[in-house]
Design a protein around this motif. Structure first.
Motif, PDB file in Angstrom:
ATOM      1  N   TYR A  33       0.840  -1.197   0.000  1.00 23.57           N
ATOM      2  CA  TYR A  33       0.000   0.000   0.000  1.00 23.57           C
ATOM      3  C   TYR A  33       0.880   1.254   0.000  1.00 23.57           C
ATOM      4  O   TYR A  33       1.966   1.260   0.582  1.00 23.57           O
ATOM      5  N   LEU A  90       3.871   6.995   3.151  1.00 26.01           N
ATOM      6  CA  LEU A  90       4.037   5.781   3.931  1.00 26.01           C
ATOM      7  C   LEU A  90       3.705   4.558   3.086  1.00 26.01           C
ATOM      8  O   LEU A  90       2.694   4.528   2.385  1.00 26.01           O
ATOM      9  N   GLN A 105      -1.607  -4.664   8.873  1.00 30.65           N
ATOM     10  CA  GLN A 105      -0.688  -3.819   8.120  1.00 30.65           C
ATOM     11  C   GLN A 105       0.580  -3.536   8.905  1.00 30.65           C
ATOM     12  O   GLN A 105       0.532  -3.258  10.095  1.00 30.65           O
ATOM     13  N   TYR A 106       1.703  -3.569   8.184  1.00 28.89           N
ATOM     14  CA  TYR A 106       3.001  -3.232   8.734  1.00 28.89           C
ATOM     15  C   TYR A 106       3.552  -2.064   7.920  1.00 28.89           C
ATOM     16  O   TYR A 106       3.612  -2.136   6.681  1.00 28.89           O
ATOM     17  N   PHE A 107       3.978  -1.026   8.612  1.00 26.39           N
ATOM     18  CA  PHE A 107       4.385   0.204   7.941  1.00 26.39           C
ATOM     19  C   PHE A 107       5.895   0.382   7.936  1.00 26.39           C
ATOM     20  O   PHE A 107       6.591  -0.013   8.884  1.00 26.39           O
ATOM     21  N   GLY A 108       6.368   1.015   6.884  1.00 27.70           N
ATOM     22  CA  GLY A 108       7.735   1.488   6.838  1.00 27.70           C
ATOM     23  C   GLY A 108       7.866   2.800   7.594  1.00 27.70           C
ATOM     24  O   GLY A 108       6.885   3.345   8.104  1.00 27.70           O
ATOM     25  N   ALA A 109       9.086   3.317   7.628  1.00 22.47           N
ATOM     26  CA  ALA A 109       9.365   4.533   8.383  1.00 22.47           C
ATOM     27  C   ALA A 109       8.918   5.801   7.655  1.00 22.47           C
ATOM     28  O   ALA A 109       8.891   6.870   8.247  1.00 22.47           O
TER      29      ALA A 109
ATOM     30  N   GLN B  33      -6.782  -2.110  14.093  1.00 19.91           N
ATOM     31  CA  GLN B  33      -5.430  -1.992  14.601  1.00 19.91           C
ATOM     32  C   GLN B  33      -5.271  -0.654  15.308  1.00 19.91           C
ATOM     33  O   GLN B  33      -5.833   0.367  14.872  1.00 19.91           O
ATOM     34  N   GLN B  42       7.013   7.393  11.979  1.00 20.17           N
ATOM     35  CA  GLN B  42       6.768   5.970  11.756  1.00 20.17           C
ATOM     36  C   GLN B  42       5.555   5.488  12.533  1.00 20.17           C
ATOM     37  O   GLN B  42       5.370   5.840  13.695  1.00 20.17           O
ATOM     38  N   LEU B  43       4.741   4.675  11.873  1.00 14.70           N
ATOM     39  CA  LEU B  43       3.577   4.060  12.506  1.00 14.70           C
ATOM     40  C   LEU B  43       3.987   2.710  13.083  1.00 14.70           C
ATOM     41  O   LEU B  43       4.385   1.810  12.345  1.00 14.70           O
ATOM     42  N   ASN B  45       2.952  -0.674  15.064  1.00 16.45           N
ATOM     43  CA  ASN B  45       1.817  -1.517  15.455  1.00 16.45           C
ATOM     44  C   ASN B  45       1.766  -1.681  16.966  1.00 16.45           C
ATOM     45  O   ASN B  45       2.754  -2.063  17.583  1.00 16.45           O
TER      46      ASN B  45
END
Lengths: 116, 106
Positions: A33, A90, A105-109, B33, B42-43, B45
């Protein structure tokens, strides 16, 4: 260990000069995404890839394009950046866009884009 | 689309205090979430919690799916907890909430 990696962290471009942001992942997730986040706002989804299938949000400007040459990499191309495109971009991944417990979901910096 | 509202929008706490953040959503979801966005953007989790209760150290979260809300509890807050907390929900696509900006002062 970083699992979703965005490069560069900071990018400066000139008004109208094309720019490409990159994202890579080591999670082997099917979905990638791209979000745009402006100051003091929530992230806004631009588009996503489910494997090779591209899904564009209805209100994403044509100025924004994306490429996913393989599972690991995804690129965001801004063809003619305007001042209003200055934002944090992002990248995120998930295993599946719809399956319960598979769409975490896993996000980058992020990449912070400035337009001069 | 699904409307996601968070409250309060802003919160200032003394270090050591407890707090509760709320997320209301307008339709059934199969994913919820909680994220912490740090000062560098930065997000992170925090929880995947479409229903039920989870705890991780000083943080815990509860989602009551039938009533369409989720709560994030922060106990014994620390300055490093400062930042923006987002909840995001998904049915056929993801929707982010409006965020709660938390400042913890020493």
């Amino acid at each position: 260990d970083a699992m979703v990696i965005q490069n560069p962290r900071y990018q400066v471009t000139q008004f109208g000069k094309p720019v490409t942001l990159s994202c890579s992942q080591t999670l082997n997730h099917n979905v990638m995404y791209w979000y745009q986040q402006k100051s003091s706002q929530a992230p806004k989804l631009l588009f996503h890839y489910y494997d090779k299938d591209f899904n564009n949000e209805a209100d994403t400007p044509d100025n924004f394009q994306s490429r996913r040459p393989n599972t690991s990499f995804c690129f965001l191309d801004i063809r003619s950046p305007g001042l209003g495109d200055a934002a944090m971009y992002l990248c995120a991944t998930s295993r599946d866009p719809l399956g319960p417990a598979k769409n975490i979901q896993y996000f980058g910096a992020g990449t912070r884009l400035s337009v001069l | 689309g699904i409307q996601v509202e968070q409250s309060p929008p802003d919160l200032i706490l003394q270090e050591g205090a407890n707090s509760t953040l709320r997320c209301n959503f307008s339709d059934s979801v199969n994913n919820l979430q909680w994220f912490h966005q740090n000062p560098w953007g930065q997000l992170i989790n925090l929880f995947y919690i479409p229903s039920g209760t989870k705890q991780n150290g000083r943080l815990s979260a509860t989602t009551v799916a039938t009533e369409r809300y989720s709560l994030l509890y922060i106990s014994s807050s620390q300055t490093t907890d400062s930042g923006v907390y987002f909840c995001a929900v998904a049915s056929n696509q993801f929707y982010f909430g409006t965020g709660t900006s938390l400042t913890v002062i020493p």
